[in-house]
Design an enzyme around this catalytic site. Structure first.
Site, short mmCIF file in Angstrom:
data_model
loop_
_atom_site.label_atom_id
_atom_site.label_comp_id
_atom_site.label_asym_id
_atom_site.label_seq_id
_atom_site.Cartn_x
_atom_site.Cartn_y
_atom_site.Cartn_z
N CYS A 285 0.90 -1.20 0.09
CA CYS A 285 -0.01 0.00 0.04
C CYS A 285 0.95 1.16 0.21
CB CYS A 285 -0.93 0.02 1.23
SG CYS A 285 0.14 -0.04 2.88
N GLU A 459 -2.20 2.59 13.10
CA GLU A 459 -1.63 1.24 13.72
C GLU A 459 -0.18 1.33 14.05
OE1 GLU A 459 -2.66 -1.79 10.80
OE2 GLU A 459 -4.42 -2.67 12.09
P1 NAP Z 1 -8.92 -6.78 -0.57
O1 NAP Z 1 -9.42 -7.39 -1.60
O2 NAP Z 1 -9.64 -5.52 0.00
O3 NAP Z 1 -8.93 -7.91 0.48
C1 NAP Z 1 -8.35 -7.60 1.96
C2 NAP Z 1 -9.05 -8.55 2.53
O4 NAP Z 1 -10.43 -8.36 3.00
C3 NAP Z 1 -9.05 -10.16 2.44
O5 NAP Z 1 -8.83 -10.99 3.53
C4 NAP Z 1 -10.33 -10.27 1.77
O6 NAP Z 1 -10.57 -11.48 1.77
C5 NAP Z 1 -11.39 -9.58 2.66
N1 NAP Z 1 -12.49 -9.23 2.02
C6 NAP Z 1 -12.82 -8.97 0.89
N2 NAP Z 1 -14.24 -8.71 0.61
C7 NAP Z 1 -14.90 -8.99 1.89
C8 NAP Z 1 -16.06 -9.00 2.34
N3 NAP Z 1 -17.07 -8.71 1.61
N4 NAP Z 1 -16.32 -9.15 3.69
C9 NAP Z 1 -15.08 -9.40 4.54
N5 NAP Z 1 -13.86 -9.40 4.06
C10 NAP Z 1 -13.65 -9.43 2.77
O7 NAP Z 1 -7.48 -6.41 -0.66
P2 NAP Z 1 -6.08 -7.24 -1.12
O8 NAP Z 1 -6.07 -7.45 -2.58
O9 NAP Z 1 -6.06 -8.50 -0.23
O10 NAP Z 1 -5.08 -6.53 -0.50
C11 NAP Z 1 -4.32 -5.23 -1.38
C12 NAP Z 1 -5.00 -4.03 -0.73
O11 NAP Z 1 -4.64 -3.62 0.53
C13 NAP Z 1 -4.48 -2.76 -1.42
O12 NAP Z 1 -5.45 -1.90 -1.75
C14 NAP Z 1 -3.56 -2.28 -0.67
O13 NAP Z 1 -3.31 -0.87 -0.67
C15 NAP Z 1 -4.23 -2.70 0.86
N6 NAP Z 1 -3.20 -2.58 1.84
C16 NAP Z 1 -3.34 -1.60 2.77
C17 NAP Z 1 -2.44 -1.43 3.83
C18 NAP Z 1 -2.53 -0.21 4.87
O14 NAP Z 1 -1.98 -0.35 5.91
N7 NAP Z 1 -3.23 0.91 4.54
C19 NAP Z 1 -1.52 -2.47 3.97
C20 NAP Z 1 -1.37 -3.61 3.07
C21 NAP Z 1 -2.47 -3.59 1.98
P3 NAP Z 1 -11.18 -12.32 0.30
O15 NAP Z 1 -9.86 -11.97 -0.70
O16 NAP Z 1 -11.60 -13.70 0.35
O17 NAP Z 1 -12.21 -11.50 -0.61
#
Ligand code: NAP
Length: 479
Positions: A285, A459
Site C-alpha cells: 500500500c 496502527e
Molecule cells: P482486498 O481485496 O480488499 O482484501 C483484503 C481482505 O478483505 C481479504 O482478507 C479479503 O478476503 C477480505 N474481504 C474482501 N471482501 C470482503 C467482504 N465482503 N467481507 C469481508 N472480508 C472481505 O485487498 P487485497 O487485494 O487482499 O490487498 C491489497 C489491498 O490492501 C491494497 O489496496 C493495499 O493498498 C491494501 N493494503 C493497505 C495497507 C495499509 O496499511 N493501508 C496495508 C497492506 C495492504 P477475500 O480475498 O476472500 O475477499
C-alpha cells in the site's frame, strides 16, 4: 511446512469447517497447490464468535503484565523460528526469502512493542472546573474484535492488529486473506504455545469472506472491526459496521506520489525509489505509484532507475540471489499488464521491462515507464506490481497540486536537499506519512495510517493501542 496447521483455530482447538469444506493454497512461483486448508462458513464464524465472546470478560480482567509477557514470549518464538516462518511465507505469497525474513522481524517487533504498551495503559483523574465533581477516567478493552487482513504482508498485517488487541485485553477473530492463510495459522500455534488462553484468538480461514464476516459485523456482539485491504472493500465493511455501530479502524489503499526536486541528491533518490517501488515486488500500500521528477533531472533519474531495475534478478523466491518473486496470482499480474498497455497506448516510453515472461508462475519484470500521460489509468489505480511510472514537473506549487489530486492519502515521498522546501512540501501533502529523502516509512513504533480514502485510525506507535480501548468516565462528587 509439514507441521503447519491447516484447520480452523477456534476456542483454542484445531477444528475442521462444520461442513468439511477445504480450499487450496497455491504457490505463486509454480501455480502448484501447496496444501488445502479448512474453508470456514457461517456456522464456523458463529462458533468463533461464541468463543471470543465467552473469553472476553476473563481476558479483560487478566493482569496487563500477564498479557504483556504472553506477547513477549510470542515475540521470542517468532524470532527463533525466523527461517521456518520465512519459508512458509515465501511458499504461499512468493516474496524472496530475504524479504520474508525481513517481514518476520518486522512482524515480531509489533509483539515486542505492544508487550511494552500493555503495561502502560493509563487513565486519569482530576477535579472538574465547577469544583463540584471529580472525574475518574479508566480505560477498558473495546470488546471482541474482527480482524481482516490482506495477502501482501501475511504475518505483519496480523501481528499489527493482534498485538494491540491482546495488549488492550480484547478477544478476537482473525480472518486472513485466502491466498495466504498458512502464516496466520502458524502465528496462532505460536500464540497458543506462548500461553494465550483459549478463545482469545480465533482464526477462520475462508474463501467465503462475505458469508463469514457480514453476520459478525451486523450481529451486535463484535464491537470492533480492524481491516486492512482495498478502499472498495473497506467502504463496504464500513456500511456493514454502521448497523450495529461497530468501531472501525481502516488501513486502505494508497496512490503514493514520489517527488524528486531539481536539488535532490540523485543517489538518495534512486536508492529511495528502489525501496519505495520494489519492496514486496511493488505489492505494498506504501508503494510509490506516481513518480513526479523535475524536468531538469528526469532523464538522468530515469536512466539510473532503469539500470538498477533492469539488474534485478526475477525468479522463485526460494532461489538464491533472486530479488523479485512472482506476483500473488494471475489476476494481479493481468491488472499490471493492462495498466502498462494502457500507459504505452497513451504515449509512455518503456525504459526497461514491460514484457510478461513465458512459463509457469506469475512473474512480471521490473519495469520503468517515462513520459507517462497524466490521464493514464495507472495514475489513479494502485499498480501493485514492479512498475515505476515517471511524469515530469517544473514547479513546486504545481507538483503539490498534482500529488494531492487523488482520493487517497496514505504516504508520500519527497526528495530535496533544501530544508525549507522539505518541510513546506511535506506539510502541504495530504497524506498520513511522509518519507523525506527515504523510501521506507514503516516502523512498529511509528503511527501508520492514511488520510482521505486511505483510511481511519492508526496502527503501531503509542496510538496503536488506543484503537482497541474505550474510556470510562466516573463522576464522583467532591464532599
Ligand atoms: P482486498 O481485496 O480488499 O482484501 C483484503 C481482505 O478483505 C481479504 O482478507 C479479503 O478476503 C477480505 N474481504 C474482501 N471482501 C470482503 C467482504 N465482503 N467481507 C469481508 N472480508 C472481505 O485487498 P487485497 O487485494 O487482499 O490487498 C491489497 C489491498 O490492501 C491494497 O489496496 C493495499 O493498498 C491494501 N493494503 C493497505 C495497507 C495499509 O496499511 N493501508 C496495508 C497492506 C495492504 P477475500 O480475498 O476472500 O475477499
Amino acid at each position: 511446512m509439514t507441521d503447519t496447521p491447516t484447520q480452523l483455530f477456534i476456542g483454542g482447538a484445531w477444528v475442521d469447517a462444520a461442513d468439511g469444506a477445504t480450499m487450496p493454497v497455491d504457490d505463486p512461483a509454480t501455480g502448484e497447490i501447496l496444501c488445502h486448508v479448512a474453508d470456514a462458513g457461517a456456522k464456523d464464524a458463529q462458533r468463533a464468535e461464541e468463543a471470543a465472546v465467552r473469553a472476553q470478560e476473563e481476558w479483560a480482567r487478566t493482569a496487563p503484565r500477564v498479557r504483556s509477557e504472553i506477547l513477549r514470549r510470542a515475540y521470542e518464538i517468532i524470532v527463533e523460528r525466523t527461517d521456518e516462518l520465512a519459508h512458509l511465507m515465501t511458499a504461499e505469497m512468493g516474496k524472496p526469502l530475504a524479504e520474508a525474513r525481513g517481514e518476520v522481524a518486522y512482524a515480531a517487533e509489533f509483539f515486542r512493542w505492544f508487550s511494552e504498551e500493555a503495561v502502560r495503559i493509563e487513565g486519569g483523574n482530576g477535579v472538574l472546573p465547577d469544583g463540584r465533581n471529580r472525574m475518574l477516567l479508566s480505560r477498558r478493552p473495546v470488546g471482541p474484535c474482527l480482524l481482516i487482513t490482506p495477502w501482501n504482508f501475511p504475518l505483519a498485517m496480523g501481528t499489527r492488529k493482534i498485538g494491540p488487541a491482546i495488549a488492550a485485553g480484547c478477544t478476537m477473530i482473525l480472518k486472513p486473506a485466502p491466498q495466504t492463510p498458512l502464516s496466520s495459522l502458524a502465528l496462532a500455534a505460536i500464540l497458543k504455545e506462548a500461553g494465550l488462553p483459549d478463545g482469545v484468538l480465533n482464526v477462520v480461514t475462508t474463501s467465503r469472506a462475505g458469508e463469514v464476516c457480514e453476520p459478525l459485523l451486523r450481529g451486535g456482539r463484535i464491537r470492533k472491526l480492524s481491516f486492512t485491504g482495498s478502499t472498495n472493500v473497506g467502504r463496504l465493511l464500513l456500511a456493514q459496521s454502521a448497523e450495529a455501530v461497530v468501531r472501525t479502524s481502516m488501513e486502505l489503499g494508497g496512490n503514493a506520489p514520489f517527488i524528486v526536486f531539481e536539488d535532490a541528491d540523485l543517489d538518495k533518490a534512486v536508492d529511495g525509489a528502489m525501496v519505495a517501488k520494489m519492496r514486496n515486488m511493488g505489492e505494498a500500500c506504501t508503494a510509490a505509484n506516481r513518480f513526479f521528477v523535475h524536468s531538469s533531472v528526469v532523464e538522468e533519474f530515469g536512466r539510473r532507475l532503469a539500470e538498477r531495475m533492469g539488474a534485478l534478478v526475477v525468479g522463485p523466491g526460494t532461489r538464491d540471489g533472486v530479488d523479485v518473486g512472482p506476483l500473488i496470482d494471475r489476476t494481479g499480474r493481468g491488472k499490471v499488464e493492462e495498466l502498462v498497455a494502457d500507459a504505452v497506448e497513451r504515449g509512455a516510453r518503456v525504459l526497461v521491462g514491460g514484457r510478461t515472461p513465458e512459463g509457469p508462475g506469475c512473474f512480471y519484470p521490473p519495469t520503468v515507464l517515462t513520459d507517462v500521460a497524466p490521464d493514464s489509468r495507472l495514475m489513479d489505480t494502485e499498480i501493485f506490481g514492479p512498475v515505476a511510472a515517471i511524469l515530469t514537473f517544473d514547479d513546486e506549487v504545481e507538483v503539490i497540486r498534482r500529488a494531492n489530486d487523488t482520493p487517497w492519502g496514505l504516504v508520500g515521498y519527497v526528495f530535496t536537499e533544501g530544508l525549507d522546501r522539505a518541510l513546506r512540501v511535506s506539510e502541504r501533502l495530504e497524506v498520513g506519512m511522509v518519507g523525506l529523502n527515504t523510501g521506507l516509512v514503516s516502523n512498529p513504533a511509528a503511527p501508520f495510517g492514511g488520510v482521505k480514502q486511505s483510511g481511519l485510525g492508526r496502527e503501531g506507535g503509542r496510538v496503536g493501542i488506543e484503537e482497541f480501548l474505550e474510556y470510562q468516565y466516573l463522576a464522583v462528587p467532591v464532599r
